[in-house]
Design an enzyme around this catalytic site. Structure first.
Site, PDB file in Angstrom:
ATOM      1  CG  HIS A  55      -0.650   1.545 -10.989  1.00  0.00           C
ATOM      2  ND1 HIS A  55      -0.006   0.025 -10.948  1.00  0.00           N
ATOM      3  CD2 HIS A  55      -0.380   1.690  -9.025  1.00  0.00           C
ATOM      4  CE1 HIS A  55       0.002  -0.346  -9.881  1.00  0.00           C
ATOM      5  NE2 HIS A  55       0.143   0.262  -9.004  1.00  0.00           N
TER       6      HIS A  55
ATOM      7  CG  HIS B 150       2.083   3.731  -6.617  1.00  0.00           C
ATOM      8  ND1 HIS B 150       3.629   2.155  -5.662  1.00  0.00           N
ATOM      9  CD2 HIS B 150       1.689   2.733  -7.094  1.00  0.00           C
ATOM     10  CE1 HIS B 150       3.139   1.099  -6.207  1.00  0.00           C
ATOM     11  NE2 HIS B 150       1.963   1.175  -6.991  1.00  0.00           N
ATOM     12  CD  GLU B 151      -1.994   4.246  -6.164  1.00  0.00           C
ATOM     13  OE1 GLU B 151      -1.706   3.963  -5.249  1.00  0.00           O
ATOM     14  OE2 GLU B 151      -2.466   3.680  -6.886  1.00  0.00           O
TER      15      GLU B 151
ATOM     16  N   GLY C 128      -4.294   3.736  -1.678  1.00  0.00           N
ATOM     17  CA  GLY C 128      -4.214   4.177  -2.759  1.00  0.00           C
ATOM     18  C   GLY C 128      -4.389   3.178  -3.747  1.00  0.00           C
TER      19      GLY C 128
ATOM     20  CD  GLN D 121      -2.974  -0.677  -8.720  1.00  0.00           C
ATOM     21  OE1 GLN D 121      -3.608   0.651  -7.499  1.00  0.00           O
ATOM     22  NE2 GLN D 121      -2.464  -1.461  -7.743  1.00  0.00           N
TER      23      GLN D 121
ATOM     24  CB  CYS E   9       2.333  -2.545  -6.078  1.00  0.00           C
ATOM     25  SG  CYS E   9       1.019  -2.610  -6.978  1.00  0.00           S
ATOM     26  CG  LEU E  10      -3.504  -2.322  -2.405  1.00  0.00           C
ATOM     27  CD1 LEU E  10      -4.503  -1.527  -2.689  1.00  0.00           C
ATOM     28  CD2 LEU E  10      -3.705  -3.415  -1.630  1.00  0.00           C
TER      29      LEU E  10
HETATM   30  O1  LIG Z   1      -1.099   1.299  -5.936  1.00  0.00           O
HETATM   31  C1  LIG Z   1      -1.439   0.012  -5.126  1.00  0.00           C
HETATM   32  O2  LIG Z   1      -0.862  -0.322  -5.529  1.00  0.00           O
HETATM   33  C2  LIG Z   1      -1.463   1.078  -3.315  1.00  0.00           C
HETATM   34  C3  LIG Z   1      -0.165   1.480  -3.243  1.00  0.00           C
HETATM   35  C4  LIG Z   1      -0.494   2.718  -3.413  1.00  0.00           C
HETATM   36  C5  LIG Z   1       1.382   2.738  -1.958  1.00  0.00           C
HETATM   37  C6  LIG Z   1       2.344   2.267  -2.953  1.00  0.00           C
HETATM   38  C7  LIG Z   1       3.426   2.927  -2.670  1.00  0.00           C
HETATM   39  C8  LIG Z   1       3.355   3.701  -1.146  1.00  0.00           C
HETATM   40  C9  LIG Z   1       2.693   3.849  -1.001  1.00  0.00           C
HETATM   41  C10 LIG Z   1       1.559   3.967  -0.879  1.00  0.00           C
HETATM   42  C11 LIG Z   1       0.195   0.210  -1.435  1.00  0.00           C
HETATM   43  O3  LIG Z   1       0.277  -1.144  -1.551  1.00  0.00           O
HETATM   44  S1  LIG Z   1      -0.738   0.880  -0.658  1.00  0.00           S
HETATM   45  C12 LIG Z   1      -0.076  -0.488   1.044  1.00  0.00           C
HETATM   46  C13 LIG Z   1       1.098   0.247   1.433  1.00  0.00           C
HETATM   47  C14 LIG Z   1       0.942   1.113   2.590  1.00  0.00           C
HETATM   48  C15 LIG Z   1       1.789   2.129   2.967  1.00  0.00           C
HETATM   49  C16 LIG Z   1       2.778   2.073   2.484  1.00  0.00           C
HETATM   50  C17 LIG Z   1       3.232   1.642   1.808  1.00  0.00           C
HETATM   51  C18 LIG Z   1       2.646   0.360   1.168  1.00  0.00           C
HETATM   52 ZN   LIG Z   2      -0.051   0.269  -6.773  1.00  0.00          ZN
END
Ligand SMILES: O=C(O)C[C@@H](Cc1ccccc1)[C@H](O)SCc1ccccc1
Ligand SMILES: [Zn+2]
Length: 168
Positions: free
Chosen positions: A135, A131-132, A44, A49, A89-90
């Site tokens: 943000h 989560h998004e 996501g 971001q 989170c990226l």
């Molecule tokens: O928003 C972001 O930074 C991307 C996030 C999205 C996300 C966070 C928590 C759980 C699911 C998605 C992640 O950094 S993407 C990396 C990731 C992949 C699978 C599970 C957890 C995190």
């Molecule tokens: Zn994030």
């Protein structure tokens, strides 16, 4: 590819504004965000971001990473249950902590063509959308942790940024 802001960058705390018109500029932003998300191996990405303060999020929870979803001006219209899961989170690279979120949600949004649609989500998709959407409110998953844990993550990332010669 767009640059992803990293915690504790203050710009991540900006509250994003509604998209008035899904025009060519927004479509280009969506395409750039999807490309950036894939290159960063994220599932996501929120416009906040990449320092664009508009209510746009993209995600792809598919196996083959070939089914990107775009939500413009998303609104949660239904939520129920509670589920805890490990989040990353990226914008907080290298840290993963447990966060509790609604287990099931219904979201209303505009798609890439500006058409309104409704999406029902559970599991990873529901976690990712919440989560998004955080943000877009200037909220990060570290805000759900204890001040002790949050400050420890802040100190570690500050050290890395100083070594990289980040401003401030
Ligand atoms: O928003 C972001 O930074 C991307 C996030 C999205 C996300 C966070 C928590 C759980 C699911 C998605 C992640 O950094 S993407 C990396 C990731 C992949 C699978 C599970 C957890 C995190
Ligand atoms: Zn994030």
């Amino acid at each position: 590819i767009l640059t992803i802001l990293e915690f504790p960058d203050k710009r991540l705390r900006t509250v994003a504004s509604e998209v008035e018109q899904v025009d060519a500029g927004i479509k280009k932003l969506v395409d750039d965000m999807i490309e950036t998300m894939y290159s960063a191996k994220g599932v996501g990405l929120a416009a906040t971001q990449v320092n664009v303060h508009k209510r746009v999020i993209v995600m792809d929870v598919s196996e083959n990473k070939d089914d990107p979803i775009c939500l413009i001006n998303p609104q949660i219209v239904e939520r129920d249950g509670v589920e805890e899961s490990e989040e990353g989170c990226l914008s907080v690279p290298g840290f993963f902590e447990k966060v509790s979120r609604a287990e099931h949600i219904k979201v209303k949004a505009l798609d890439r063509n500006g058409d309104s649609f409704e999406l029902e989500a559970r599991d990873l998709l529901a976690v990712c959308i919440q989560h998004e959407m955080d943000h877009l409110e200037g909220k990060l998953f570290v805000d759900y942790l204890s001040p002790f844990k949050r400050n420890r993550i802040k100190a570690k990332l500050d050290k890395i940024h100083r070594a990289q010669g980040h401003q401030g």
